[in-house]
Write a protein that holds these residues in place. Structure first.
Motif, PDB file in Angstrom:
ATOM      1  N   SER A 182       0.795  -1.230   0.000  1.00  0.00           N
ATOM      2  CA  SER A 182       0.000   0.000   0.000  1.00  0.00           C
ATOM      3  C   SER A 182       0.828   1.281   0.000  1.00  0.00           C
ATOM      4  CB  SER A 182      -0.957   0.004   1.191  1.00  0.00           C
ATOM      5  OG  SER A 182      -0.225  -0.053   2.402  1.00  0.00           O
ATOM      6  N   GLY A 183       2.134   1.161  -0.217  1.00  0.00           N
ATOM      7  CA  GLY A 183       2.931   2.376  -0.380  1.00  0.00           C
ATOM      8  C   GLY A 183       3.540   2.919   0.879  1.00  0.00           C
ATOM      9  N   ASN A 184       4.315   2.104   1.554  1.00  0.00           N
ATOM     10  CA  ASN A 184       5.047   2.533   2.739  1.00  0.00           C
ATOM     11  C   ASN A 184       6.523   2.308   2.456  1.00  0.00           C
ATOM     12  OD1 ASN A 184       2.611   2.806   4.526  1.00  0.00           O
ATOM     13  ND2 ASN A 184       2.469   0.647   4.025  1.00  0.00           N
ATOM     14  N   ILE A 185       7.314   3.362   2.584  1.00  0.00           N
ATOM     15  CA  ILE A 185       8.737   3.276   2.263  1.00  0.00           C
ATOM     16  C   ILE A 185       9.547   3.817   3.440  1.00  0.00           C
ATOM     17  CG2 ILE A 185      10.546   3.889   0.620  1.00  0.00           C
ATOM     18  CD1 ILE A 185       8.201   4.859  -1.253  1.00  0.00           C
ATOM     19  N   ILE A 186      10.524   3.047   3.841  1.00  0.00           N
ATOM     20  CA  ILE A 186      11.463   3.484   4.869  1.00  0.00           C
ATOM     21  C   ILE A 186      12.781   3.730   4.153  1.00  0.00           C
ATOM     22  CG2 ILE A 186      12.643   2.829   7.002  1.00  0.00           C
ATOM     23  CD1 ILE A 186      10.136   0.662   7.009  1.00  0.00           C
ATOM     24  N   PHE A 187      13.416   4.857   4.438  1.00  0.00           N
ATOM     25  CA  PHE A 187      14.681   5.165   3.778  1.00  0.00           C
ATOM     26  C   PHE A 187      15.474   6.166   4.602  1.00  0.00           C
ATOM     27  CE2 PHE A 187      11.646   8.281   2.281  1.00  0.00           C
ATOM     28  CZ  PHE A 187      12.353   9.474   2.289  1.00  0.00           C
ATOM     29  N   LYS A 188      16.725   6.337   4.206  1.00  0.00           N
ATOM     30  CA  LYS A 188      17.588   7.342   4.811  1.00  0.00           C
ATOM     31  C   LYS A 188      17.989   8.334   3.736  1.00  0.00           C
ATOM     32  CE  LYS A 188      19.327   4.354   8.397  1.00  0.00           C
ATOM     33  NZ  LYS A 188      20.440   3.630   8.965  1.00  0.00           N
ATOM     34  N   SER A 189      18.236   9.568   4.172  1.00  0.00           N
ATOM     35  CA  SER A 189      18.647  10.602   3.232  1.00  0.00           C
ATOM     36  C   SER A 189      19.441  11.676   3.958  1.00  0.00           C
ATOM     37  CB  SER A 189      17.426  11.237   2.560  1.00  0.00           C
ATOM     38  OG  SER A 189      17.819  12.273   1.684  1.00  0.00           O
ATOM     39  N   VAL A 190      20.333  12.313   3.205  1.00  0.00           N
ATOM     40  CA  VAL A 190      21.057  13.464   3.743  1.00  0.00           C
ATOM     41  C   VAL A 190      20.205  14.730   3.627  1.00  0.00           C
ATOM     42  CG1 VAL A 190      23.338  12.510   3.307  1.00  0.00           C
ATOM     43  CG2 VAL A 190      22.230  13.885   1.541  1.00  0.00           C
ATOM     44  N   VAL A 191      19.172  14.687   2.805  1.00  0.00           N
ATOM     45  CA  VAL A 191      18.258  15.820   2.655  1.00  0.00           C
ATOM     46  C   VAL A 191      17.475  15.962   3.962  1.00  0.00           C
ATOM     47  CG1 VAL A 191      16.305  16.758   1.358  1.00  0.00           C
ATOM     48  CG2 VAL A 191      18.085  15.449   0.172  1.00  0.00           C
ATOM     49  N   ASP A 192      17.419  17.163   4.503  1.00  0.00           N
ATOM     50  CA  ASP A 192      16.747  17.341   5.792  1.00  0.00           C
ATOM     51  C   ASP A 192      15.416  18.081   5.688  1.00  0.00           C
ATOM     52  OD1 ASP A 192      17.658  19.873   5.274  1.00  0.00           O
ATOM     53  OD2 ASP A 192      18.741  20.122   7.151  1.00  0.00           O
ATOM     54  N   SER A 193      14.802  18.026   4.516  1.00  0.00           N
ATOM     55  CA  SER A 193      13.514  18.685   4.304  1.00  0.00           C
ATOM     56  C   SER A 193      12.494  17.653   3.822  1.00  0.00           C
ATOM     57  CB  SER A 193      13.665  19.787   3.258  1.00  0.00           C
ATOM     58  OG  SER A 193      12.397  20.209   2.797  1.00  0.00           O
ATOM     59  N   THR A 194      11.471  17.409   4.642  1.00  0.00           N
ATOM     60  CA  THR A 194      10.452  16.448   4.217  1.00  0.00           C
ATOM     61  C   THR A 194       9.702  16.949   2.984  1.00  0.00           C
ATOM     62  OG1 THR A 194       8.876  17.338   5.839  1.00  0.00           O
ATOM     63  CG2 THR A 194      10.120  15.359   6.481  1.00  0.00           C
ATOM     64  N   SER A 195       9.452  18.245   2.904  1.00  0.00           N
ATOM     65  CA  SER A 195       8.724  18.759   1.732  1.00  0.00           C
ATOM     66  C   SER A 195       9.553  18.594   0.460  1.00  0.00           C
ATOM     67  CB  SER A 195       8.283  20.206   1.932  1.00  0.00           C
ATOM     68  OG  SER A 195       9.390  21.045   2.117  1.00  0.00           O
ATOM     69  N   GLU A 196      10.859  18.800   0.557  1.00  0.00           N
ATOM     70  CA  GLU A 196      11.723  18.590  -0.605  1.00  0.00           C
ATOM     71  C   GLU A 196      11.720  17.124  -1.033  1.00  0.00           C
ATOM     72  OE1 GLU A 196      16.455  19.010  -1.772  1.00  0.00           O
ATOM     73  OE2 GLU A 196      15.654  20.301  -0.194  1.00  0.00           O
ATOM     74  N   LEU A 197      11.799  16.230  -0.057  1.00  0.00           N
ATOM     75  CA  LEU A 197      11.768  14.792  -0.350  1.00  0.00           C
ATOM     76  C   LEU A 197      10.417  14.366  -0.923  1.00  0.00           C
ATOM     77  CD1 LEU A 197      13.695  13.515   2.790  1.00  0.00           C
ATOM     78  CD2 LEU A 197      14.429  13.252   0.406  1.00  0.00           C
ATOM     79  N   GLU A 198       9.340  14.931  -0.397  1.00  0.00           N
ATOM     80  CA  GLU A 198       8.005  14.615  -0.934  1.00  0.00           C
ATOM     81  C   GLU A 198       7.915  14.979  -2.410  1.00  0.00           C
ATOM     82  OE1 GLU A 198       5.506  15.213   3.246  1.00  0.00           O
ATOM     83  OE2 GLU A 198       5.590  16.853   1.801  1.00  0.00           O
ATOM     84  N   GLY A 199       8.381  16.176  -2.748  1.00  0.00           N
ATOM     85  CA  GLY A 199       8.355  16.616  -4.139  1.00  0.00           C
ATOM     86  C   GLY A 199       9.232  15.761  -5.026  1.00  0.00           C
ATOM     87  N   LEU A 200      10.414  15.434  -4.554  1.00  0.00           N
ATOM     88  CA  LEU A 200      11.353  14.606  -5.302  1.00  0.00           C
ATOM     89  C   LEU A 200      10.763  13.225  -5.591  1.00  0.00           C
ATOM     90  CD1 LEU A 200      14.363  14.399  -6.323  1.00  0.00           C
ATOM     91  CD2 LEU A 200      14.892  13.460  -4.066  1.00  0.00           C
ATOM     92  N   LEU A 201      10.190  12.601  -4.573  1.00  0.00           N
ATOM     93  CA  LEU A 201       9.626  11.262  -4.737  1.00  0.00           C
ATOM     94  C   LEU A 201       8.370  11.291  -5.607  1.00  0.00           C
ATOM     95  CD1 LEU A 201       9.844   8.283  -4.099  1.00  0.00           C
ATOM     96  CD2 LEU A 201       8.738   8.722  -1.892  1.00  0.00           C
ATOM     97  N   ALA A 202       7.505  12.264  -5.401  1.00  0.00           N
ATOM     98  CA  ALA A 202       6.287  12.377  -6.215  1.00  0.00           C
ATOM     99  C   ALA A 202       6.632  12.566  -7.684  1.00  0.00           C
ATOM    100  CB  ALA A 202       5.413  13.521  -5.709  1.00  0.00           C
TER     101      ALA A 202
END
Length: 179
Positions: free
Chosen positions: A42-62
């Protein structure tokens, strides 16, 4: 690196917006997300990133999902600390397993207006209780979520927000996998 949990809305539901988890993991790795794990379809992803902005990561993944699979998927991302706080702050928390099966977490993408929230708080639903917190609406569905009137679609419509819902078991498992 920060550990995050991404919650995708509306994939692999009733044969629509099909996203194989192996391909989703590959996609995440291609955009420099690390230690990528998925949990259930159903779309659950666990990951690590050096990016510290959830909004930036949301946009990148979308954007990556749109480019790879050809459809838009709303994405909400929380840190493991945020997910832990959501679970710890649950006003309906109980050690009773039958109660745990009634608990749901509606993660919302933005804050509704004050006026909308005030109006929403006056709503009442038979066999259902809810509590509103920052970024999450806690649900207790005494007759089960499948029969609930207060569901994800209603919350999105009434509060004019993007939301995605997970049950108690899934939220706990995601936090466990992220540890």
């Amino acid at each position: 690196m920060v550990t995050y949990i991404a919650f995708l809305r509306g994939i692999n539901v009733a044969g629509k917006n099909k996203v194989p988890m192996a391909e989703l993991r590959e996609l995440c790795e291609s955009i420099e997300l690390k230690d990528v794990q998925t949990y259930i379809q159903s779309g659950n992803i666990i990951f690590k990133s050096v990016v510290d902005s959830t909004s930036e990561l949301e946009g990148l993944l979308a954007e990556a999902i749109l480019n790879r699979f050809g459809f838009e998927v709303p994405v909400l991302i929380r840190t493991t600390d945020q997910v832990s706080a959501i679970l710890n702050d649950n006003p309906f928390a109980s050690d009773d397993d039958s109660i745990k099966k009634q608990l749901y977490f509606v993660l919302i993408g933005s804050s509704p207006s004050i006026e909308t929230l005030i109006k929403f708080k006056t709503e009442a639903f038979a066999n259902e209780e809810f509590s509103i917190a920052d970024g999450c609406i806690y649900l207790k569905c005494n007759a089960g979520y499948g029969k609930a009137k207060l569901n994800n679609n209603l919350i999105e419509r009434k509060l004019n927000v993007m939301a995605t819902t997970r049950n108690y078991r899934t939220m706990n498992k995601l936090l466990e996998l992220a540890s």
